[in-house]
Motif scaffolding. Structure first.
Motif, PDB file in Angstrom:
ATOM      1  N   ARG A  49      50.778  40.545  27.529  1.00 21.94           N
ATOM      2  CA  ARG A  49      50.570  39.705  28.756  1.00 21.94           C
ATOM      3  C   ARG A  49      51.728  40.378  29.543  1.00 21.94           C
ATOM      4  NH1 ARG A  49      51.233  33.559  30.087  1.00 21.94           N
ATOM      5  NH2 ARG A  49      50.738  33.763  32.475  1.00 21.94           N
ATOM      6  N   ARG A  59      49.594  41.586  37.574  1.00 24.50           N
ATOM      7  CA  ARG A  59      48.181  41.619  37.216  1.00 24.50           C
ATOM      8  C   ARG A  59      48.085  43.002  36.379  1.00 24.50           C
ATOM      9  NH1 ARG A  59      43.816  41.642  41.301  1.00 24.50           N
ATOM     10  NH2 ARG A  59      44.566  43.961  41.432  1.00 24.50           N
ATOM     11  N   ASP A  81      38.392  41.674  34.466  1.00 24.31           N
ATOM     12  CA  ASP A  81      38.586  42.251  35.862  1.00 24.31           C
ATOM     13  C   ASP A  81      38.368  43.770  35.871  1.00 24.31           C
ATOM     14  OD1 ASP A  81      39.610  39.812  36.762  1.00 24.31           O
ATOM     15  OD2 ASP A  81      41.452  40.340  36.246  1.00 24.31           O
ATOM     16  N   CYS A 102      41.256  44.169  31.190  1.00 26.68           N
ATOM     17  CA  CYS A 102      42.245  43.187  31.855  1.00 26.68           C
ATOM     18  C   CYS A 102      41.518  42.041  32.370  1.00 26.68           C
ATOM     19  CB  CYS A 102      42.698  44.057  33.084  1.00 26.68           C
ATOM     20  SG  CYS A 102      43.763  45.214  32.639  1.00 26.68           S
ATOM     21  N   LEU A 103      42.215  41.023  32.177  1.00 29.06           N
ATOM     22  CA  LEU A 103      41.904  39.662  32.794  1.00 29.06           C
ATOM     23  C   LEU A 103      43.151  38.931  33.179  1.00 29.06           C
ATOM     24  CD1 LEU A 103      39.674  37.588  33.087  1.00 29.06           C
ATOM     25  CD2 LEU A 103      39.962  36.683  31.068  1.00 29.06           C
ATOM     26  N   GLY A 104      43.222  39.132  34.380  1.00 31.63           N
ATOM     27  CA  GLY A 104      44.443  38.270  35.316  1.00 31.63           C
ATOM     28  C   GLY A 104      45.675  39.026  34.532  1.00 31.63           C
ATOM     29  N   THR A 105      46.615  38.441  33.981  1.00 31.85           N
ATOM     30  CA  THR A 105      47.858  38.961  33.575  1.00 31.85           C
ATOM     31  C   THR A 105      47.735  39.488  32.082  1.00 31.85           C
ATOM     32  OG1 THR A 105      48.896  36.764  32.900  1.00 31.85           O
ATOM     33  CG2 THR A 105      49.312  37.640  35.147  1.00 31.85           C
TER      34      THR A 105
END
Length: 137
Positions: A49, A59, A81, A102-105
């Motif tokens: 994270r 991000r 993402d 990746c997905l967001g943070t």
């Protein structure tokens, strides 16, 4: 991850090794599972994270180098993402897929090594592991 996923991908494995790898602006947990057979198949999964550090945003896709391989070829997939993988090694000495998404943070990295396995099933397995981790977020 579900134990049946680990059992299927890494037959005759020992106990999972878990830990943390943290750095400024990043908190990471990982799990490593190795086969106890003579040819050691392994599965390494990391969930990180990102936070703000040194003026960078949180991000995952904005992090330099996370989804880049040198001396190889990146292949993109539609997951989260952004998702990429590359292959290394060969079937006789151990073929490895390194997969990151990746997905967001959040960032998920999967390294999966196996023998006598075609590339497509290895990539599908690594993608399925990453997708399972993302589904818990």
């Amino acid at each position: 991850m579900r134990t049946e996923v680990i059992d299927r991908l890494v037959p005759a494995h020992g106990p999972p090794q878990v830990g943390e790898q943290n750095a400024p602006g990043l908190r990471t947990i990982y799990c490593l599972v190795k086969s106890e057979q003579s040819r050691a198949t392994y599965l390494w999964v990391s969930l990180g994270r990102f936070g703000r550090h040194e003026g960078r945003g949180p991000r995952c896709v904005d992090r330099d180098g996370l989804q880049t391989v040198f001396n190889g070829r990146n292949h993109r997939l539609a997951l989260g993402d952004s998702a990429v993988y590359f292959l290394a090694g060969d079937a006789a000495t151990g073929r490895r897929v390194n997969f990151s998404t990746c997905l967001g943070t959040y960032g998920v990295v999967v390294a999966y090594e196996a023998y006598d396995t075609a590339d497509a099933p290895m990539v599908e397995s690594a993608a399925a592991v990453a997708q399972e981790v993302l589904s818990w977020l």
